[in-house]
Design an enzyme around this catalytic site. Structure first.
Site, PDB file in Angstrom:
ATOM      1  N   HIS A 242      10.639  -9.392  -2.460  1.00 26.47           N
ATOM      2  CA  HIS A 242      10.519  -7.953  -2.702  1.00 26.47           C
ATOM      3  C   HIS A 242      11.143  -7.088  -1.593  1.00 26.47           C
ATOM      4  CE1 HIS A 242       7.586  -9.008  -5.832  1.00 26.47           C
ATOM      5  NE2 HIS A 242       6.876  -9.675  -4.942  1.00 26.47           N
TER       6      HIS A 242
HETATM    7  O1  RIB Z   1       4.091  -6.036  -4.639  1.00 19.24           O
HETATM    8  C1  RIB Z   1       4.890  -6.529  -3.591  1.00 19.24           C
HETATM    9  C2  RIB Z   1       4.658  -5.763  -2.334  1.00 19.24           C
HETATM   10  O2  RIB Z   1       3.301  -5.879  -1.941  1.00 19.24           O
HETATM   11  C3  RIB Z   1       5.472  -6.301  -1.135  1.00 19.24           C
HETATM   12  O3  RIB Z   1       5.762  -5.242  -0.268  1.00 19.24           O
HETATM   13  C4  RIB Z   1       4.534  -7.245  -0.478  1.00 19.24           C
HETATM   14  O4  RIB Z   1       4.784  -7.390   0.927  1.00 19.24           O
HETATM   15  C5  RIB Z   1       3.224  -6.553  -0.688  1.00 19.24           C
HETATM   16  O5  RIB Z   1       3.070  -5.594   0.361  1.00 19.24           O
END
Ligand code: RIB
Ligand code: CA
Length: 313
Positions: A242
């Site tokens: 992500h």
């Molecule tokens: O949903 C994914 C996000 O939530 C990413 O930033 C992960 O690190 C968590 O913080």
């Protein structure tokens, strides 16, 4: 947009390390001019996200400040993601205790001061948006001073990970996200609909292990921990990467396909609290566009940039 002589965009990374936040730091260290790091409670409590940012700063030999911020959401109960990131946030990767601790516990004030001192910075939040919302409350003009506010969070097309509708960063502090999305800042949203297209796993971990460097060893451990969770959770061995997507959307925007959309954060839905509702009709008379939403990405090129950052760290 502020860039250095090297042409790299200058960014402040607001994060909750966090397995993929750590990968975002690696990517930012190589491809951006990383001005500073601010930390927020999210995946794990603030003491851990801040300690992890300091550990990673030393692993990457970065001379940047780390400022700790909010330790809880604006309102409501706090939720962590230890099941995804491990008890202290970096999976089972054990990094040395940092010699240098955080430079302050005033991340919110730092965000205001840094964006006053230098217009054109990119603010890249990849955790809950509590620090950013508090900074905008303190100085709404921040929205007009940043070159972009490029965030990993939310999702188009109704994809959720904490609930059927809500992505973790927005779910963890929906009120903060709502204030950010209504701030008028130049928003770009890298949501789950996008980040689920960028997946890495054991093959990449093996490639990292073969490099036999401290950063590559850490990256391999993070990837392997992440893959175990996603294999159990999704029956897919490669995990969605992500947070680096937000950094690379700033440094390599041509790899991403974006659309301008109205985006609203749902605060009161019994099933949909924390949802980012993207109006796919486009701008409406009463809801102008407030965000560039990412829909597709050259995922192979993004993964190559992440691996190059590991190799060259
Ligand atoms: O949903 C994914 C996000 O939530 C990413 O930033 C992960 O690190 C968590 O913080
Ligand atoms: Ca994160």
């Amino acid at each position: 947009m502020t860039t250095t002589a090297s042409g790299r965009p200058r960014i402040i990374l607001d994060c909750d390390p966090g397995v993929d936040d750590a990968m975002a730091m690696i990517a930012a260290a190589r491809w951006a001019d990383l001005v500073a790091i601010t930390t927020v409670a999210g995946n794990v409590p603030l003491k851990h996200t801040t300690a992890n940012a300091c550990r990673l700063r030393e692993l990457l030999d970065l001379d940047v400040e780390v400022h700790a911020g909010a330790d809880q959401p604006l309102i409501g109960l706090q939720g962590f993601a230890r099941h995804v990131h491990g008890e202290t946030g970096l999976g089972d990767v054990a990094l040395p205790e940092p010699k240098r601790g955080p430079d302050s516990d005033r991340a919110v004030e730092f965000l205001v001061e840094a964006t006053r001192a230098e217009e054109g910075l990119h603010l890249v939040p990849v955790g809950p948006l509590t620090n950013v919302a508090l900074a905008l409350r303190a100085d709404p003009g921040l929205a007009n001073r940043v070159a972009s506010l490029t965030l990993m969070g939310g999702s188009a097309q109704g994809v959720g990970n904490v609930t059927a509708a809500a992505e973790f960063n927005v779910w963890a502090d929906p009120e903060a996200a709502d204030e950010v999305f209504r701030s008028g800042a130049p928003l770009t949203m890298l949501g789950l609909n996008l980040t689920h297209q960028v997946r890495m796993g054991q093959v990449h971990a093996d490639e990292c292990r073969a490099l036999d460097t401290p950063v590559a060893e850490a990256m391999a451990g993070l990837l392997e921990f992440y893959a175990v969770f996603h294999l159990a959770a999704e029956e897919v061995a490669d995990g969605p990467i992500h947070d680096p997507c937000a950094v690379l959307a700033v440094t390599h925007p041509d790899l991403f396909q974006m659309e301008d959309r109205p985006v609203h954060v749902e605060l009161s839905g019994t099933q949909t609290r924390g949802m980012t509702l993207v109006d796919e009709r486009g701008p409406q008379a009463d809801t102008p566009t407030n965000c560039r939403v990412a829909y597709s990405v050259a995922s192979g090129a993004v993964i190559d940039l992440i691996m190059q950052a590991v190799r060259e760290a």
